[in-house]
Design an enzyme around this catalytic site. Structure first.
Site, short mmCIF file in Angstrom:
data_model
loop_
_atom_site.label_atom_id
_atom_site.label_comp_id
_atom_site.label_asym_id
_atom_site.label_seq_id
_atom_site.Cartn_x
_atom_site.Cartn_y
_atom_site.Cartn_z
N MET A 8 -36.82 -14.95 43.16
CA MET A 8 -36.88 -13.50 43.00
C MET A 8 -37.50 -13.16 41.65
SD MET A 8 -33.93 -10.57 43.34
CE MET A 8 -33.93 -10.54 45.14
N SER A 9 -38.67 -12.55 41.69
CA SER A 9 -39.42 -12.26 40.46
C SER A 9 -39.09 -10.90 39.87
CB SER A 9 -40.91 -12.32 40.76
OG SER A 9 -41.26 -11.28 41.67
N GLY A 10 -38.53 -10.00 40.68
CA GLY A 10 -38.36 -8.62 40.26
C GLY A 10 -39.44 -7.72 40.82
N GLY A 11 -40.35 -8.30 41.61
CA GLY A 11 -41.40 -7.53 42.25
C GLY A 11 -41.01 -7.09 43.65
N VAL A 12 -41.85 -6.25 44.24
CA VAL A 12 -41.53 -5.66 45.53
C VAL A 12 -41.50 -6.71 46.64
CG1 VAL A 12 -43.95 -5.09 45.99
CG2 VAL A 12 -42.14 -3.78 47.10
N SER A 14 -40.72 -10.08 46.68
CA SER A 14 -39.52 -10.91 46.75
C SER A 14 -38.28 -10.06 47.06
CB SER A 14 -39.31 -11.69 45.45
OG SER A 14 -39.22 -10.84 44.33
N ILE A 33 -36.48 -17.05 37.72
CA ILE A 33 -36.97 -18.09 36.82
C ILE A 33 -37.64 -17.43 35.62
CG2 ILE A 33 -38.46 -20.11 36.60
CD1 ILE A 33 -38.25 -20.43 39.65
N CYS A 91 -48.70 -23.93 38.96
CA CYS A 91 -47.33 -23.45 38.76
C CYS A 91 -46.50 -23.61 40.03
CB CYS A 91 -47.36 -22.00 38.32
SG CYS A 91 -45.72 -21.31 37.96
N GLY A 114 -41.51 -14.72 48.31
CA GLY A 114 -42.19 -13.55 48.84
C GLY A 114 -43.68 -13.74 49.02
N CYS A 187 -49.86 -13.77 34.87
CA CYS A 187 -48.49 -13.30 34.68
C CYS A 187 -47.96 -13.65 33.31
CB CYS A 187 -47.58 -13.90 35.77
SG CYS A 187 -47.33 -15.69 35.62
#
Length: 343
Positions: A8-12, A14, A33, A91, A114, A187
């Site tokens: 979960m990146s904090g983006g829409v 995920s 992460i 990555c 995501g 990023c």
């Protein structure tokens, strides 16, 4: 009971992936992460808000040292060699998916992200497939995933379009993502910061005949195919080669960029192709695939020939091969003379 560990990146993307997995009845464990010192756009706070909203436990992992060692340092070193790396591919292979696997210690646990990509499992073999939304398809940056890992992966967005995901996010999370811009840069490194780090010893810019046409501020600031920012008279000029050993940037016309044959090193295969087979090949993340013929393949390298028209490839990028929608694998593009030694 097995769990699904979701990056979960904090983006829409995920966020919607997590919500869909909860709807399907999975025991979802979000994993955030930490990769760099900056918290771009308040991503960490959004992750915490999403987990509270979905009533999910959160696992956080600080991988800044690993990320710097495996991604940032090699990225800068590759640019300084005159090549154009793709850090997202590296990555995914060396940081994100291994870290999720490390958290999902039980072999029955699943891993989800995501990404816009599909998985097919069956008697004819497991496969990594393009997403339904070709404009968002991310199979190119996932080609180096271990094929043995596919049965443990879940990609909840592979059958959806980006528009559908955005509409779903609005219904589920209200205005949480209204001010979150789609990332169009690295990023971990802004364009300005990258240029500052790569600025080094100035040197000559020459044309293909060796004539001096300008000066550069460090070869790491340039990439093959670049047109903008050269500041040269008599254009348009394009960077056609970077001579790291000689410290010069070579420019030419657009037609000078195009090649018929491409050599690649460090192959990674979901199905190893045979010489003579014809596939679709993609030499950058956002390019249309073109037909190629496999000319040579071994454990260290492979080479292909474009069948329809030459293409402007750049050393350091990946060449990814497809059989229809299915990813076959690929490798890292290298200079032709280097590739010939591996053939």
């Amino acid at each position: 009971m097995s769990s699904v560990f979701l990056g979960m990146s904090g983006g829409v993307d995920s966020a919607v992936a997590a919500a869909r997995l909860v709807d399907r009845g999975h025991d979802v464990v979000p994993v955030h992460i930490l990769l760099s010192d900056s918290d771009a756009g308040g991503a960490r706070e959004r992750v915490h808000r999403l987990c509270r909203h979905l009533r999910l436990p959160l696992v956080e992992r600080d991988l800044r040292d690993l990320f710097r060692r495996e991604i940032v340092d090699p990225f800068l070193a590759t640019y300084r060699k005159g090549e154009t790396p793709n850090p997202c591919i590296r990555c995914n292979e060396r940081v994100k998916f291994p870290s999720l696997l490390d958290v999902a210690s039980d072999r029955d646990d699943r891993i989800a992200t995501g990404h816009y990509v599909r998985i097919v499992l069956g008697e004819e073999g497991d496969g990594l497939l393009r997403a339904v939304d070709r404009g968002k398809d991310q199979s190119y940056v996932l080609y180096r995933l271990d094929p043995a890992l596919l049965p443990r992966l879940i990609f909840p967005l592979g059958m959806s379009t980006k528009t559908e995901v955005l509409e779903e996010a609005r219904r589920r999370f209200g205005d949480l993502f209204d001010d979150v811009a789609e990332s169009n840069d690295l990023c971990f490194l802004s364009s300005a910061r990258r240029k500052a780090l790569l600025r080094s010893i100035p040197g000559p810019i020459v044309d293909r005949e060796g004539r001096h046409v300008g000066r550069h501020d460090g070869i790491g600031l340039y990439t093959v195919g670049q047109r903008k920012g050269l500041g040269l008279a008599g254009g348009p000029w394009y960077v056609v080669e970077i001579d790291a050993e000689g410290g010069c940037v070579v420019v030419g016309r657009k037609e000078d960029l195009f090649v018929r044959s491409v050599y690649a090193l460090f192959p990674s295969w979901h199905r190893r192709p045979a010489p003579g087979e014809i596939f679709q090949a993609q030499h950058r993340y956002r390019t249309e695939p073109c037909r190629v013929r496999m000319d040579h393949v071994d454990d260290r390298s492979f080479s292909v020939t474009y069948l329809d028209r030459p293409q402007p490839v750049a050393p350091g990028q990946s060449l990814v091969l497809y059989d229809g929608e299915r990813v076959l694998g690929g490798g890292v593009i290298t200079k032709q003379e280097e590739g010939k030694t591996g053939a």
